[in-house]
Design a protein around this motif. Structure first.
Motif, short mmCIF file in Angstrom:
data_model
loop_
_atom_site.label_atom_id
_atom_site.label_comp_id
_atom_site.label_asym_id
_atom_site.label_seq_id
_atom_site.Cartn_x
_atom_site.Cartn_y
_atom_site.Cartn_z
N ASN A 398 0.82 -1.22 0.00
CA ASN A 398 0.00 0.00 0.00
C ASN A 398 0.85 1.26 0.00
N THR A 399 2.11 1.13 -0.37
CA THR A 399 2.99 2.29 -0.41
C THR A 399 3.40 2.58 -1.85
N LEU A 400 3.19 3.80 -2.26
CA LEU A 400 3.60 4.29 -3.56
C LEU A 400 4.90 5.07 -3.38
N TYR A 401 5.91 4.71 -4.17
CA TYR A 401 7.19 5.42 -4.16
C TYR A 401 7.31 6.22 -5.44
N LEU A 402 7.63 7.50 -5.31
CA LEU A 402 7.74 8.40 -6.46
C LEU A 402 9.15 8.97 -6.53
N SER A 403 9.78 8.89 -7.70
CA SER A 403 11.01 9.66 -7.91
C SER A 403 10.59 11.07 -8.31
N ASP A 429 21.25 15.99 -0.83
CA ASP A 429 21.75 17.34 -1.06
C ASP A 429 22.02 17.53 -2.55
N GLN A 430 21.43 18.56 -3.14
CA GLN A 430 21.58 18.86 -4.56
C GLN A 430 21.15 17.65 -5.42
N GLY A 431 20.12 16.96 -4.97
CA GLY A 431 19.67 15.75 -5.63
C GLY A 431 18.97 15.99 -6.95
N ASN A 432 18.93 14.94 -7.75
CA ASN A 432 18.25 14.97 -9.05
C ASN A 432 17.85 13.52 -9.36
N VAL A 433 16.86 13.03 -8.62
CA VAL A 433 16.53 11.60 -8.65
C VAL A 433 15.65 11.27 -9.85
N TRP A 434 16.14 10.37 -10.68
CA TRP A 434 15.45 9.95 -11.91
C TRP A 434 14.55 8.74 -11.65
N GLY A 435 15.14 7.65 -11.15
CA GLY A 435 14.40 6.39 -11.04
C GLY A 435 14.30 5.89 -9.63
N VAL A 436 13.31 5.02 -9.40
CA VAL A 436 13.13 4.39 -8.09
C VAL A 436 12.69 2.94 -8.33
N PHE A 437 13.15 2.04 -7.46
CA PHE A 437 12.79 0.63 -7.54
C PHE A 437 12.73 0.08 -6.13
N VAL A 438 11.78 -0.82 -5.87
CA VAL A 438 11.51 -1.26 -4.50
C VAL A 438 11.91 -2.71 -4.30
N ASP A 439 12.68 -2.95 -3.23
CA ASP A 439 13.00 -4.28 -2.74
C ASP A 439 12.15 -4.52 -1.50
N ARG A 440 12.21 -5.72 -0.93
CA ARG A 440 11.43 -6.00 0.26
C ARG A 440 11.81 -5.08 1.42
N TYR A 442 14.57 -2.72 0.89
CA TYR A 442 15.39 -1.65 0.34
C TYR A 442 14.67 -0.95 -0.80
N VAL A 443 14.94 0.35 -0.91
CA VAL A 443 14.47 1.15 -2.03
C VAL A 443 15.70 1.64 -2.77
N LEU A 444 15.77 1.37 -4.04
CA LEU A 444 16.87 1.85 -4.86
C LEU A 444 16.45 3.13 -5.58
N ALA A 445 17.37 4.08 -5.66
CA ALA A 445 17.13 5.31 -6.39
C ALA A 445 18.34 5.63 -7.24
N SER A 446 18.09 6.15 -8.44
CA SER A 446 19.18 6.58 -9.31
C SER A 446 19.16 8.10 -9.37
N GLY A 451 24.69 9.07 -8.82
CA GLY A 451 24.82 7.63 -8.93
C GLY A 451 23.70 6.86 -8.25
N LEU A 452 24.05 5.71 -7.68
CA LEU A 452 23.08 4.78 -7.10
C LEU A 452 22.93 5.04 -5.60
N LYS A 453 21.69 5.14 -5.16
CA LYS A 453 21.37 5.27 -3.74
C LYS A 453 20.64 4.01 -3.29
N VAL A 454 21.04 3.47 -2.15
CA VAL A 454 20.37 2.33 -1.55
C VAL A 454 19.77 2.79 -0.23
N LEU A 455 18.45 2.76 -0.15
CA LEU A 455 17.74 3.22 1.03
C LEU A 455 17.20 2.01 1.79
#
Length: 473
Positions: A398-403, A429-440, A442-446, A451-455
């Motif tokens: 029930n969670t929507l993740y938006l880049s 800081d000074q971010g410019n996030v293009w993509g997002v992908f969800v793991d169980r 972890y949330v990945l962001a580009s 570069g690559l962010k692992v949340l």
């Protein structure tokens, strides 16, 4: 069904719209102008000087925090920037954009320890003057191939350039069953008149595999001879074959003299129409095609050689369309549509950057708007900029993740799709996030510049993500 007809663009339109062969396309509505591919790209030293990200969360994302941040490795002395991100079986696949000459390929990261991602290789970087925005990886079992198949979008940095005869657009296919040793299998090549494939999707139907391609402006560039939306049989990945393509002139509201881009909509506006993105449901039964101001167009593709048009989303008369991407929730009965509007003004339109719309599509022939999700960025007017528009959606439960470009990654509770509520935000800081992908967990962001962010979503340190290689993102 209407007959496809060739149409010449009027001299007035041609004078304001035609792009030269040397002009790049950057995935948004390129004819509207603006570039998001040449923004600031941080080198490794500069990243060390950035402030800590802003992290805020509640409910299931109250512990959301940055577990890792890693810039792409330089390639041949060049620092590329990122595009979209995908993950499969403990590996992340990060596309690249156009900064510093493009040709960055798709980077593969080993996430066995998600707090210390390791870049292990690159694919799709061998066709000159191209960029590789989107990659989808799925397990495929067909009479011709059994393994992990990656499909990669390929776009020319300048289409049909006589000085770049080896440049081509389309789709590349790879065997990534062993991500440390990927193998190129095939190439679905588009006419050089077409910039290439911007986004794409891969799905399975029994023992058949099909790819769905979004080729922006193909209709316009080829004078109606080729479609923006194509379905490709990749059952034999070494020999991809086109099965079907769509002509929007088949719709009653699109006249036969449609030039492939300018649509004289029933509301009196001349609206831009092109295919930006496409997804399917998990069963590969339905396709959701983001056709900009024509809305999200829904097809039954259970017979991929003869899909059936079902319905589409529509817009208020004062609302720019810009259907950019889509995601599904509630077993495919809820559609999330993100709209990439970089110019918040326009005569006859509301003043707003792009925001998210949520639909009930339990009846796919008649999508019903449930809600519209905006943020403070939507109405913070700082000129024509991608910084304040929403970009891509992903759903987990029930969670929507938006880049959200400068906004980073937003988490939205859609337990009640008619009343979405922001519950978390991660903003570099000074971010410019293009993509997002969800793991169980972890949330990945580009981030285009960083570069690559692992949340990480929980507060523990003992979850090493996918070390057993059996957990699929």
């Amino acid at each position: 069904m209407k007959k496809r007809t060739k149409q010449l663009i009027s001299s007035v339109l041609a004078g304001t719209l035609v792009l030269s062969a040397g002009t790049s396309i950057y995935a948004h509505d390129a004819f509207e102008g603006g570039s998001k591919g040449e923004g600031l790209v941080f080198d490794h030293d500069a990243i060390e000087q950035l402030d800590a990200p802003v992290e805020d969360g509640d409910k299931n994302v109250k512990h959301l925090h940055e577990a890792a941040s890693i810039q792409l490795a330089e390639k041949d002395g060049v620092q590329n920037n990122t595009a979209d991100v995908y993950a499969h079986q403990g590996f992340a696949y990060v596309g690249t954009h156009t900064a510093n000459g493009a040709n960055g390929g798709v980077r593969i990261f080993d996430l066995q320890d998600p707090q210390n991602p390791e870049e292990i290789g690159v694919i799709a970087d061998d066709i000159p003057y191209t960029w590789q925005e989107k990659v989808i990886v799925k397990r495929v079992n067909t009479p011709h191939f059994n393994g992990d198949l990656a499909v990669v979008s390929l776009q020319q940095t300048s289409r049909n350039n006589a000085n770049r005869p080896d440049s081509r657009g389309g789709m590349l296919l790879y065997d990534v069953s062993d991500p440390y040793n990927p193998e190129r299998l095939g190439f679905y090549e588009l006419d050089r008149e077409i910039t290439g494939t911007h986004e794409l999707y891969l799905t399975r139907q029994g023992n058949k595999a099909i790819a769905l391609l979004s080729n922006p402006y193909a209709d316009y560039y080829t004078d109606g001879e080729q479609g923006d939306f194509q379905i490709i049989d990749v059952t034999d990945p070494a020999n991809p074959e086109k099965m079907w393509e769509w002509d929007p002139r088949e719709l009653e509201e699109v006249t036969e003299d449609f030039n492939g881009y300018h649509w004289d909509a029933p509301d009196g506006h001349t609206r831009p129409v092109f295919n930006h993105s496409v997804i399917t449901d998990n069963n590969g039964h339905y396709a959701y095609v983001s056709m900009w101001d024509l809305g999200t167009v829904i097809f039954d593709i259970r017979n991929p050689e003869n899909p059936e048009f079902l319905g589409r989303t529509e817009y208020a008369d004062d609302q720019k369309g810009a259907a950019h991407s889509a995601a599904l929730a509630r077993g495919g009965n809820i559609l999330i549509e993100t709209r990439e509007v970089a110019n918040p003004h326009g005569e006859g339109y509301e003043d707003a950057y792009g925001y998210t719309r949520i639909f009930d599509i339990s009846d796919k022939t008649d999508p019903q708007l449930l809600s519209e999700f905006t943020t403070e960025l939507t109405f913070d007017f700082i000129g024509s900029t991608f910084a304040n528009t929403v970009h891509d959606p992903k759903v987990h439960g029930n969670t929507l993740y938006l880049s959200y470009y400068s906004g980073g990654v937003l988490a939205v509770d859609i337990t009640d799709p008619a009343d979405p509520k922001e519950i978390g935000r991660y903003t570099p800081d000074q971010g410019n996030v293009w993509g997002v992908f969800v793991d169980r967990n972890y949330v990945l962001a580009s981030d285009m510049g960083q570069g690559l962010k692992v949340l990480q979503k929980n507060n523990g340190n003992n979850n090493r993500g996918n070390g057993n290689r059996k957990t699929e993102f």
